[in-house]
Design an enzyme around this catalytic site. Structure first.
Site, PDB file in Angstrom:
ATOM      1  N   TRP A 241     -39.404-134.560 -12.175  1.00 35.41           N
ATOM      2  CA  TRP A 241     -39.452-135.186 -10.344  1.00 35.41           C
ATOM      3  C   TRP A 241     -40.288-135.872 -10.196  1.00 35.41           C
ATOM      4  O   TRP A 241     -40.512-136.921  -9.033  1.00 35.41           O
ATOM      5  CB  TRP A 241     -38.935-133.839  -9.900  1.00 35.41           C
ATOM      6  CG  TRP A 241     -37.512-133.193  -9.838  1.00 35.41           C
ATOM      7  CD1 TRP A 241     -37.370-132.062 -10.258  1.00 35.41           C
ATOM      8  CD2 TRP A 241     -35.796-133.855 -10.146  1.00 35.41           C
ATOM      9  NE1 TRP A 241     -35.891-132.033 -10.846  1.00 35.41           N
ATOM     10  CE2 TRP A 241     -34.925-133.086 -10.436  1.00 35.41           C
ATOM     11  CE3 TRP A 241     -35.432-135.460  -9.430  1.00 35.41           C
ATOM     12  CZ2 TRP A 241     -34.124-133.440 -10.448  1.00 35.41           C
ATOM     13  CZ3 TRP A 241     -34.527-135.570  -9.429  1.00 35.41           C
ATOM     14  CH2 TRP A 241     -33.110-134.981  -9.889  1.00 35.41           C
TER      15      TRP A 241
ATOM     16  N   ASP B  66     -43.406-133.329  -2.394  1.00 34.04           N
ATOM     17  CA  ASP B  66     -41.637-132.716  -2.782  1.00 34.04           C
ATOM     18  C   ASP B  66     -41.967-131.349  -2.584  1.00 34.04           C
ATOM     19  O   ASP B  66     -42.244-130.374  -3.775  1.00 34.04           O
ATOM     20  CB  ASP B  66     -42.016-133.496  -3.533  1.00 34.04           C
ATOM     21  CG  ASP B  66     -40.054-132.911  -4.289  1.00 34.04           C
ATOM     22  OD1 ASP B  66     -39.466-132.016  -3.736  1.00 34.04           O
ATOM     23  OD2 ASP B  66     -39.563-133.463  -5.005  1.00 34.04           O
TER      24      ASP B  66
ATOM     25  N   LYS C 159     -31.727-125.983  -2.584  1.00 35.79           N
ATOM     26  CA  LYS C 159     -32.032-123.825  -2.891  1.00 35.79           C
ATOM     27  C   LYS C 159     -32.543-123.990  -2.157  1.00 35.79           C
ATOM     28  O   LYS C 159     -32.151-122.300  -2.004  1.00 35.79           O
ATOM     29  CB  LYS C 159     -33.990-125.104  -3.572  1.00 35.79           C
ATOM     30  CG  LYS C 159     -33.063-126.134  -4.762  1.00 35.79           C
ATOM     31  CD  LYS C 159     -34.192-127.078  -5.387  1.00 35.79           C
ATOM     32  CE  LYS C 159     -33.671-128.242  -5.775  1.00 35.79           C
ATOM     33  NZ  LYS C 159     -32.675-128.295  -7.407  1.00 35.79           N
TER      34      LYS C 159
END
Ligand code: PMP
Length: 361
Positions: free
Chosen positions: A102, A173, A197
């Site tokens: 990511w 992030d 999440k």
């Protein structure tokens, strides 16, 4: 109804209380005569939900008035692009610390927008077994910002202590670990997280951004991509995803009722310890590919002696009522995602299963 044990990496399990509240309120929100989904986003009924979601983010994370809390669309992936579009100006360069797929994607988007450099990478044989040490970082003191991924959902690593980046804005992030514990937001220029999440369903992304960075954002990009547009309109510049925001509110309310982030941290550390101890107890059979001081409390990854045994583990696990144990397709292995809403009892079941599976093979 049989809700299975759910170790999905995201979208992931949510607190039952938050879902039951949605079930109760689905046809009529309070005594407003309509579902939250059917209300105008400009009406009072929805506005109350919207503002409560924002104030719960502020309250749980201790966000001061120096920051705006924005509710955005496009997932964390849209932030990969919006961060550099707004904050990386001509003649500037941004630093990226690469700790997984990511972060690499975020870096890739920044390179499309402008000049971005790698301040550190922990990639080794296509894997990312650790978080870098402070001494590993080659930071540019003039960088527009430094970008990190606080928890690496695929690699199963997590920053235990955030890097010291001096006066350069730190951007994180936090998609897969926002609100897993209390943090000092004042250390960050910007934090973003897709909700799916730890804090809600997919379709909503929380952005916490220092007001001076909002103001300094570029104005030569389309308005919809400017942080100023969303900050000025309290994230109501265009129609927001009202139902995901409503569910975010429900989840954050449960998080608060359960004692906030300090209590969440205790529960999360306890759960993660159960799994890491189960791995360590059988070193000839279970193996963590991650260095001990970089281990994630959210996504516990491990390997068995062969890919065949791993496939069997996943299949048998499913038969035993556990969903989502397959590692990411890019790395294989096993991954148990044990976010805030995963109950301790589920982890106990997994650990007992690990013991039995070892014995049986
Ligand atoms: N960052 C991290 C750390 C992630 O785990 C994910 C999704 N798994 C993303 C970014 C991408 O998020 P989205 O699909 O919401 O764009």
């Amino acid at each position: 109804m049989a809700r299975v044990i759910n170790f999905n990496p995201g979208p992931a399990t949510l607190p039952v209380e938050a879902l039951e509240r949605a079930q109760r309120e689905l046809l009529e929100l309070g005594d407003t005569g309509a579902s939250v989904i059917e209300h105008s986003h400009r009406g009072k009924a929805y506005e109350a939900v919207h503002n409560e979601a924002i104030s719960l983010v502020r309250e749980l994370l201790g966000v001061s008035n120096d920051y705006d809390v924005l509710l955005m669309q496009g997932g964390a992936s849209a932030q990969f692009a919006m961060v550099p579009m707004n904050l990386l100006k001509q003649g500037q360069s941004a630093d990226y610390i690469i700790t997984g797929s990511w972060s690499k994607k975020a870096f890739g988007e920044a390179q499309i927008v402008g000049t971005a450099r790698v301040a550190a990478t922990t990639e080794k044989d296509k894997k990312f077994p650790r978080i870098p040490k402070q001494a590993d970082l080659e930071l540019d003191p003039k960088a527009a910002y430094v970008h990190i991924t606080s928890n690496n959902t695929i690699a199963g690593t997590q920053w235990q202590q955030f890097p010291n980046v001096g006066s350069v804005p730190l951007i994180a992030d936090m998609s897969s670990d926002i609100m897993w514990r209390p943090i000092d937001i004042s250390k960050f220029g910007l934090v973003y997280a897709g909700a799916q999440k730890n804090i809600g369903p997919s379709g909503i992304t929380v952005v916490i951004i220092r007001k001076d960075l909002v103001e300094a954002g570029r104005d030569d990009i389309p308005k919809i991509f400017r942080y100023t547009t969303h900050a000025a309109a309290n994230s109501l510049s265009n129609t927001p995803p009202t139902f995901p925001i409503y569910l975010l509110r429900n989840v954050l309310d449960v998080t608060k009722q359960l004692g906030g982030l300090a209590a969440a941290e205790k529960r999360n550390r306890d759960k993660a310890k159960l799994v890491y101890d189960a791995i360590a107890a059988r070193p000839d059979f279970y193996r963590s590919p991650v260095e001990a001081d970089s281990r994630s409390m959210m996504n516990v990854v491990f390997n068995l002696p062969t890919p065949e045994l791993e496939a069997e583990f996943v299949a048998e696990g499913l038969k035993a009522g556990m969903m989502g144990l397959k590692g990411h397709r890019s790395v294989g292995g096993i991954r148990a995602s044990i976010y805030n809403a995963c109950p301790r009892a589920w982890v106990e079941t997994l650990v007992a299963f690990m013991k039995d599976f070892h014995k049986g093979s």
